[in-house]
Scaffold this active site. Structure first.
Site, mmCIF file in Angstrom:
data_model
loop_
_atom_site.group_PDB
_atom_site.id
_atom_site.type_symbol
_atom_site.label_atom_id
_atom_site.label_comp_id
_atom_site.label_asym_id
_atom_site.label_seq_id
_atom_site.Cartn_x
_atom_site.Cartn_y
_atom_site.Cartn_z
ATOM 1 C CD GLU A 35 4.037 3.495 -9.994
ATOM 2 O OE1 GLU A 35 3.847 3.817 -8.822
ATOM 3 O OE2 GLU A 35 4.975 3.952 -10.683
ATOM 4 C CG ASP A 36 -0.376 6.556 -11.463
ATOM 5 O OD1 ASP A 36 -0.295 5.792 -10.486
ATOM 6 O OD2 ASP A 36 0.020 7.732 -11.441
ATOM 7 C CB CYS A 74 0.504 5.194 -5.362
ATOM 8 S SG CYS A 74 1.266 6.792 -5.086
ATOM 9 C CG ASP A 258 -0.563 2.057 -8.388
ATOM 10 O OD1 ASP A 258 -1.158 2.447 -9.420
ATOM 11 O OD2 ASP A 258 0.412 2.669 -7.898
ATOM 12 C CG HIS A 259 -4.102 4.529 -8.206
ATOM 13 N ND1 HIS A 259 -4.048 5.419 -9.243
ATOM 14 C CD2 HIS A 259 -2.925 4.673 -7.538
ATOM 15 C CE1 HIS A 259 -2.913 6.085 -9.205
ATOM 16 N NE2 HIS A 259 -2.201 5.637 -8.191
#
Length: 547
Positions: A35-36, A74, A258-259
């Site tokens: 994530e992130d 997200c 996810d980004h």
């Protein structure tokens, strides 16, 4: 044009050979998504990052440095990934659907659109995922989405629940690098429990030019690296488990995020800091397509909507026409992209409507709600020490022009030369020298916007009422069961595109795809669901009773 057409024909001619060989082997596929985080990985050229497990994986894999999510946050990104369509085309563009205060709703995609893991499950794959869903037609956590997508979803995702010889698709989200892990109270808690190692110090990090060089900002960036190190350790454990279970030689591994970074002016934005992510694909020797070299770099453009079609192609499953992506991660399967696209819409209580197109050199952003600052007081983000430092510097007039831009009213158009200006701080939209580029990129964005649906053309309140009339979640109608005297059971959904599940004699729920052969006196239960709606009540029937 003739060269491009010839290459497309050659690619399509090679597809049957590749997909047939892979389909015959029924490979396992494991998708690991951190994530992130942006490309803060040693194998992607970051000398500060400490990522030994990802570096080791990359040394036997293909790295895709030009991979892009469809949003910088997200839930919209995850919705686009799981459906392989851009989020605004199914009403999943706002962050989040569940945070809209005027009327309760979730995204309700067109009934024929299915998450690609459900298509895998329909073809016999065992599908599992970890606790985070966040698809916009679900809530964030496991158990809140359609039952039809996963055989297992929860805190202990594993391939070990499948039948003997059954191939699996697993989607594991790793949370250690999430934005929240930089909140001061969380950092204190993690350090107290020993779950974080201090492998990077603040004086080692590089501060991007859209931030002032401030101790609090350096500490957050260093902590982000330390969180990434923790995530990398979990990647290592997953890879070792594959080896220990004898599955490494028949499992294709995809790792990505996810980004972009969970830092201000990155997460939630559609600058490269928010949407450009690292991606690794590992092909075991037994599954490696011809021409694939380990420890190689493929610089072609990849969109998150390409992941689903790539996975389906690897599994030998036809890619549905509704998907916006193509099998870019399968060598020779699809013509290369000219552009990727991204979007930014409502963030909590702040309305935005931005659309972006990017090629290998330029990024064009169209702000459809211009003259609004990018920086807003989002309470969740304001917990970051970096965000607090930025607000303080902005109030004191201590930010330079590049740092102020995010806090000032945004222009209707932005154009950046990513090669010269990778941080996107020099807007060329008014440059006479780039007039032709502006026209070309503007046209590319216009063509794309004309080719897909965009629910942001409708006010969110109206969209919410269309999806969930009166703010109430619609309920899927129950299916009908028919059993003949030979024990053949057919389950007919009330609506043709409902997803249907069944179980026999109280066993595990399975996805229905074809008639069933039941033993005498077996009790069959069935239920249906449409994405975004509540699942139906279950219907029961038995062989002995027939209809």
């Amino acid at each position: 044009m003739r060269i491009r057409l010839t290459m497309a024909i050659l690619c399509l001619a090679l597809v049957p050979l590749t997909t047939n060989v892979l389909a015959q082997q029924r490979p396992n596929i494991l998708l690991i998504m951190a994530e992130d985080m942006s490309a803060r990985v040693g194998a992607f050229g970051d000398d500060v990052a400490v990522t030994p497990n990802l570096d080791r994986l990359a040394s036997t894999s293909i790295r895709y440095p030009n991979t892009f999510t469809t949003a910088g946050v997200c839930a919209p990104s995850r919705a686009a990934h799981i459906l392989a369509v851009h989020q605004m085309s199914v009403g999943a563009q706002h962050m989040r659907t569940r945070s809209f205060k005027e009327s309760a709703y979730r995204s309700v995609p067109p009934a024929h659109i299915k998450a690609y893991p459900e298509l895998l499950r329909r073809q016999g794959y065992y599908t599992f995922t970890s606790s985070k869903l966040d698809y916009q037609f679900s809530n964030t956590s496991a158990g809140s989405g359609p039952f039809s997508i996963w055989d297992y979803e929860g805190a202990q995702p594993t391939w070990q629940g499948r039948a003997e010889g059954q191939p699996f698709f697993g989607f594991v989200t790793l949370t250690q690098s999430h934005e929240r892990q930089m909140f001061p109270n969380v950092v204190v808690a993690n350090n107290a429990t020993g779950t974080r190692s201090q492998v990077v110090n603040p004086n080692e990090v590089l501060v991007p030019p859209y931030y002032p060089d401030h101790p609090a900002i350096r500490r957050d960036i260093a902590q982000h690296y330390n969180n990434i190190f923790s995530m990398d350790q979990t990647v290592g454990k997953l890879l070792r488990q594959l080896e220990d279970d004898g599955l490494a030689d028949n499992t294709i591994i995809i790792w990505t995020t996810d980004h972009g970074d969970g830092l201000p002016r990155a997460k939630r934005e559609i600058y490269d800091s928010g949407i450009k992510v690292p991606l690794i694909v590992h092909w075991p020797a037994s599954l490696k397509p011809a021409g694939v070299s380990p420890n190689s770099i493929d610089k072609k453009l990849i969109s998150f909507v390409d992941i689903g079609p790539s996975v389906l192609t690897v599994a030998g499953i036809q890619v549905p026409d509704y998907m916006h992506g193509s099998a870019q991660l399968v060598p020779n399967a699809s013509p290369e992209r000219d552009y990727i696209y991204a979007a930014k819409d409502r963030l909590d209580g702040f309305n935005f409507r931005e659309r972006a197109v990017r090629d290998g050199q330029f990024k064009y952003i169209n702000n459809l709600l211009p003259d609004k600052p990018g920086a807003t007081h989002i309470s969740y983000r304001d917990q970051l020490a970096t965000m607090q430092a930025l607000w303080q510097h902005q109030a004191a007039g201590k930010l330079n022009a590049a740092q102020r831009f995010w806090f000032e009213p945004r222009p209707a158009e932005e154009l950046y030369d990513i090669v010269v200006d990778p941080h996107e701080i020099n807007n060329l939209a008014d440059s006479a020298e780039q007039a032709a580029t502006l026209t070309r990129m503007r046209s590319a964005l216009t063509d794309w916007r004309g080719a897909i649906a965009d629910y942001s053309k409708t006010a969110e309140l109206q969209m919410a009422k269309d999806f969930w009339p009166d703010g109430e979640q619609p309920v899927t109608q129950a299916p009908r069961i028919s059993i003949n005297t030979a024990g053949t059971a057919i389950i007919v959904p009330s609506a043709a595109n409902d997803s249907v599940g069944y179980r026999v004699n109280g066993g595990p729920w399975r996805l229905y795809s074809k008639p069933l052969s039941l033993p005498k006196n077996a009790i069959l239960e069935a239920k249906s669901v449409r994405y975004g709606w509540a699942e139906s009540q279950s219907t029961r029937a038995s062989h002995s009773l027939g209809d």
